[in-house]
Design an enzyme around this catalytic site. Structure first.
Site, PDB file in Angstrom:
ATOM      1  N   THR A  84     101.559 -16.645   5.273  1.00  0.00           N
ATOM      2  CA  THR A  84     102.273 -15.501   4.684  1.00  0.00           C
ATOM      3  C   THR A  84     102.607 -14.495   5.766  1.00  0.00           C
ATOM      4  O   THR A  84     103.727 -13.976   5.845  1.00  0.00           O
ATOM      5  CB  THR A  84     101.369 -14.817   3.625  1.00  0.00           C
ATOM      6  N   GLY A  89     100.350  -6.558  -6.127  1.00  0.00           N
ATOM      7  CA  GLY A  89      99.115  -7.091  -5.553  1.00  0.00           C
ATOM      8  C   GLY A  89      99.204  -8.591  -5.362  1.00  0.00           C
ATOM      9  O   GLY A  89     100.219  -9.218  -5.685  1.00  0.00           O
ATOM     10  N   HIS A 109      99.023  12.134  29.677  1.00  0.00           N
ATOM     11  CA  HIS A 109      99.871  13.192  29.112  1.00  0.00           C
ATOM     12  C   HIS A 109     101.323  12.906  29.489  1.00  0.00           C
ATOM     13  O   HIS A 109     101.581  12.499  30.615  1.00  0.00           O
ATOM     14  CB  HIS A 109      99.457  14.555  29.667  1.00  0.00           C
TER      15      HIS A 109
HETATM   16  C1  LIG Z   1     105.077  -8.219   2.454  1.00  0.00           C
HETATM   17  C2  LIG Z   1     103.713  -8.311   3.090  1.00  0.00           C
HETATM   18  C3  LIG Z   1     103.396  -7.516   4.174  1.00  0.00           C
HETATM   19  C4  LIG Z   1     102.157  -7.604   4.764  1.00  0.00           C
HETATM   20  N1  LIG Z   1     101.894  -6.806   5.827  1.00  0.00           N
HETATM   21  C5  LIG Z   1     100.687  -6.875   6.434  1.00  0.00           C
HETATM   22  C6  LIG Z   1     100.409  -6.104   7.569  1.00  0.00           C
HETATM   23  O1  LIG Z   1     101.249  -5.332   8.049  1.00  0.00           O
HETATM   24  N2  LIG Z   1      99.194  -6.227   8.158  1.00  0.00           N
HETATM   25  C7  LIG Z   1      98.245  -7.081   7.668  1.00  0.00           C
HETATM   26  O2  LIG Z   1      97.154  -7.154   8.237  1.00  0.00           O
HETATM   27  N3  LIG Z   1      98.477  -7.834   6.580  1.00  0.00           N
HETATM   28  C8  LIG Z   1      99.678  -7.757   5.958  1.00  0.00           C
HETATM   29  N4  LIG Z   1      99.938  -8.552   4.873  1.00  0.00           N
HETATM   30  C9  LIG Z   1      98.849  -9.428   4.370  1.00  0.00           C
HETATM   31  C10 LIG Z   1      98.747 -10.681   5.230  1.00  0.00           C
HETATM   32  O3  LIG Z   1      99.975 -11.370   5.188  1.00  0.00           O
HETATM   33  C11 LIG Z   1      97.619 -11.564   4.701  1.00  0.00           C
HETATM   34  O4  LIG Z   1      96.430 -10.820   4.640  1.00  0.00           O
HETATM   35  C12 LIG Z   1      97.404 -12.756   5.626  1.00  0.00           C
HETATM   36  O5  LIG Z   1      98.576 -13.520   5.735  1.00  0.00           O
HETATM   37  C13 LIG Z   1      96.268 -13.625   5.085  1.00  0.00           C
HETATM   38  O6  LIG Z   1      96.061 -14.680   5.946  1.00  0.00           O
HETATM   39  P1  LIG Z   1      95.423 -16.050   5.414  1.00  0.00           P
HETATM   40  O7  LIG Z   1      95.317 -16.923   6.602  1.00  0.00           O
HETATM   41  O8  LIG Z   1      94.242 -15.772   4.613  1.00  0.00           O
HETATM   42  O9  LIG Z   1      96.492 -16.631   4.390  1.00  0.00           O
HETATM   43  P2  LIG Z   1      98.101 -16.918   4.421  1.00  0.00           P
HETATM   44  O10 LIG Z   1      98.699 -16.155   5.527  1.00  0.00           O
HETATM   45  O11 LIG Z   1      98.514 -16.661   3.056  1.00  0.00           O
HETATM   46  O12 LIG Z   1      98.139 -18.428   4.811  1.00  0.00           O
HETATM   47  C14 LIG Z   1      97.678 -19.423   3.961  1.00  0.00           C
HETATM   48  C15 LIG Z   1      98.370 -20.716   4.300  1.00  0.00           C
HETATM   49  O13 LIG Z   1      97.755 -21.765   3.582  1.00  0.00           O
HETATM   50  C16 LIG Z   1      98.750 -22.677   3.162  1.00  0.00           C
HETATM   51  N5  LIG Z   1      98.201 -23.443   2.030  1.00  0.00           N
HETATM   52  C17 LIG Z   1      97.842 -22.970   0.815  1.00  0.00           C
HETATM   53  N6  LIG Z   1      97.324 -23.957   0.057  1.00  0.00           N
HETATM   54  C18 LIG Z   1      97.344 -25.070   0.825  1.00  0.00           C
HETATM   55  C19 LIG Z   1      96.932 -26.394   0.614  1.00  0.00           C
HETATM   56  N7  LIG Z   1      96.368 -26.781  -0.530  1.00  0.00           N
HETATM   57  N8  LIG Z   1      97.110 -27.296   1.602  1.00  0.00           N
HETATM   58  C20 LIG Z   1      97.680 -26.920   2.789  1.00  0.00           C
HETATM   59  N9  LIG Z   1      98.091 -25.673   3.039  1.00  0.00           N
HETATM   60  C21 LIG Z   1      97.910 -24.756   2.081  1.00  0.00           C
HETATM   61  C22 LIG Z   1      99.922 -21.781   2.800  1.00  0.00           C
HETATM   62  O14 LIG Z   1     101.152 -22.500   2.806  1.00  0.00           O
HETATM   63  C23 LIG Z   1      99.846 -20.739   3.893  1.00  0.00           C
HETATM   64  O15 LIG Z   1     100.632 -21.098   5.004  1.00  0.00           O
HETATM   65  C24 LIG Z   1     101.188  -8.515   4.263  1.00  0.00           C
HETATM   66  C25 LIG Z   1     101.494  -9.336   3.170  1.00  0.00           C
HETATM   67  C26 LIG Z   1     102.743  -9.236   2.591  1.00  0.00           C
HETATM   68  C27 LIG Z   1     103.061 -10.139   1.436  1.00  0.00           C
END
Ligand SMILES: Cc1cc2nc3c(=O)[nH]c(=O)nc-3n(C[C@H](O)[C@H](O)[C@H](O)COP(=O)(O)OP(=O)(O)OC[C@H]3O[C@@H](n4cnc5c(N)ncnc54)[C@H](O)[C@@H]3O)c2cc1C
Length: 474
Positions: free
Chosen positions: A46, A277, A450
């Site tokens: 994401t 959310g 500064h």
């Molecule tokens: C619009 C927006 C703006 C954001 N801005 C910020 C920010 O500025 N700063 C910040 O810290 N956070 C931000 N976030 C939050 C941040 O994107 C998430 O906290 C972060 O991406 C979480 O990382 P993750 O690795 O847990 O999951 P994700 O990044 O969600 O990655 C999970 C991955 O798992 C894959 N997946 C899921 N199920 C399976 C499966 N069964 N088999 C194989 N692959 C699978 C998905 O395709 C995905 O690629 C933002 C979110 C959004 C939506």
């Protein structure tokens, strides 16, 4: 025999290549573990594809246009024209550079990459379904698994995402043309960041929020400058109104909201963006097969080593709970890999920063004054307004302040809250101070360049000590 019957083996199976998963995989590779990373969609998750990076790219691009068009006070007269296609192309370029980088880094660290959707198929076995018709599946036997499947946006009843009328944040970040009007449901950080983007693109933006405040969770004095700027940008913020339904009209849609007293209001708009959310993705993993049960919210409980209830299964990132932020997931991924490799790593959440990339930005880390009191400290608090900062004046952005919270007795820095220019960057200094166990005196003794915005952190520390030079001491 079908391909799926042949199982390959790996020390560590990582499911999901977002910031939690790819960091876990790279770290495991560095520690000489045999690691397999499965991703069903795109490397970077994401964050890189539909969250942090594209949103910040658009925030920057629309900010450049807005600044240029509003710099008469600096003697600059410009009327920038936005080419939405060109802006999106640039954003996509940034995203693909980063996602390509993740893939290269994984390979360079010996990570086996598998494309497909994984689900558990036993205590030490997962099945990966490859995308597309007839591409089959494969089985992977693992010693340890790291669940890093992230989160998806929450839909509200009656507002199912269709990409045309009702948009998710992901849809909104890829629009090909600028909507004339937009209702944003939810005044959390994602809703407010995108409200700023669209207002600067010239969209007529209304934000509806069912709670009585915008940016809930952030102190009033941090949220207020953001709300004021939004209103200056023409964004209408309607508090205490819950989106209750919508219908198509001749030239767009009409979104209805309802107050607690049942009072209804309708807003005509071209599109609606729902940003209320995110929920963890644990329902598609066949967790029963491995014997794991998520909590009521769908999250996987973990200990301070990112370990779930099962000795050999770890969970990192958004699936492991709040705060759902990329850097929290990265840290958890790193710790999970190190624990699997036998290192004495553990999680310490005392200094997880958070930032809101609005205008002005908000940055927070550690404790607020109230939290410090609740934890039994007698807080010493120092503040520095940006209007007294030479550097802030030269940038034309003087709204906001830096606040530092410390323990009066020991001087240890406990937290910081910043609203103002570059707050997302500046907060790192306070985070470092907390992590290093620095005192107010340490921060005050550190010579800051500064003229910079970071001098405001120095000055706030001096203010807490009662000897600030450039502001009146409290
Ligand atoms: C619009 C927006 C703006 C954001 N801005 C910020 C920010 O500025 N700063 C910040 O810290 N956070 C931000 N976030 C939050 C941040 O994107 C998430 O906290 C972060 O991406 C979480 O990382 P993750 O690795 O847990 O999951 P994700 O990044 O969600 O990655 C999970 C991955 O798992 C894959 N997946 C899921 N199920 C399976 C499966 N069964 N088999 C194989 N692959 C699978 C998905 O395709 C995905 O690629 C933002 C979110 C959004 C939506």
């Amino acid at each position: 025999m079908v391909v799926g019957d042949i199982a390959t083996g790996t020390d560590v199976l990582v499911i999901g290549a977002g910031p939690g998963g790819y960091v876990a995989a790279i770290r495991a590779g560095q520690l000489d573990l045999d690691v397999t990373l499965v991703e069903k969609d795109a490397y970077g998750g994401t964050c890189l594809n539909h969250g942090c990076i594209p949103s910040k790219a658009l925030i920057t691009a629309t900010g450049v246009a807005h600044e240029a068009g509003n710099a008469e006070g600096m003697g600059i007269h410009a009327d920038p024209a936005i080419d939405m296609g060109g802006m999106m192309e640039w954003k996509e370029g940034v995203v693909s550079q980063l996602t390509g980088g993740v893939e290269k880094l994984c390979k360079a660290n010996g990570v086996n990459l598998v494309e497909g959707r994984a689900e558990f198929d036993g205590e030490n076995r997962a099945r990966v379904a490859h995308g597309g018709d007839g591409q089959g599946s494969e089985s992977i036997e693992f010693e340890h698994a790291i669940v890093a499947t992230g989160s998806r946006p929450i839909e509200i009843p009656g507002f199912e995402f269709d990409g045309e009328h009702v948009l998710s944040s992901r849809d909104a970040l890829s629009l090909e043309s600028v909507p004339d009007s937009l209702v944003i449901v939810g005044a959390g950080y994602i809703g407010m960041e995108l409200a700023g983007v669209f207002a600067k693109l010239g969209t007529d933006v209304t934000v509806v929020e069912m709670l009585e405040e915008a940016l809930t969770g952030y102190a009033d004095d941090l949220a207020k400058p953001v709300v004021d700027t939004m209103e200056d940008l023409g964004v209408e913020i309607r508090l205490g109104e819950a989106a209750s339904g919508w219908e198509e009209t001749g030239n767009g849609m009409s979104v209805t909201t309802e107050t607690e007293d049942g009072e209804e209001t309708s807003y005509a708009c071209e599109k609606a963006l729902v940003a209320v959310g995110r929920q963890p993705v644990t329902d598609t993993l066949n967790l029963e097969a491995i014997g794991l049960e998520p909590d009521e919210g769908g999250f996987l409980a973990t200990d301070d080593r990112a370990r779930t209830d099962l000795e050999h299964v770890f969970a990192v990132g958004d699936v492991a709970g709040e705060p759902m932020l990329a850097h929290k997931g990265m840290k958890e991924g790193q710790v999970a890999a190190e624990v699997i490799a036998g290192e004495p790593s553990a999680l310490d959440y005392q200094a997880v920063p958070a930032a809101v990339f609005t205008e002005p930005e908000i940055g927070t880390v550690g404790m607020t004054e109230t939290e410090a009191e609740e934890a039994g400290f007698e807080p010493a608090v120092g503040q520095m307004p940006f209007r007294a900062s030479g550097r802030a004046l030269t940038t034309g952005h003087t709204d906001g302040f830096v606040r530092v919270v410390a323990d009066a007795e020991s001087g240890f820095v406990l937290g910081g809250q910043i609203v103002g220019p570059e707050a997302s960057e500046l907060i790192a200094e306070v985070g470092l101070a907390i992590e290093l166990g620095a005192t107010l005196e340490d921060v005050a003794a550190t010579i800051h360049t500064h003229p910079t915005l970071s001098e405001a952190v120095h000055e706030a520390a001096e203010n807490a000590l009662g000897h600030a030079i450039h502001t009146l001491n409290r």
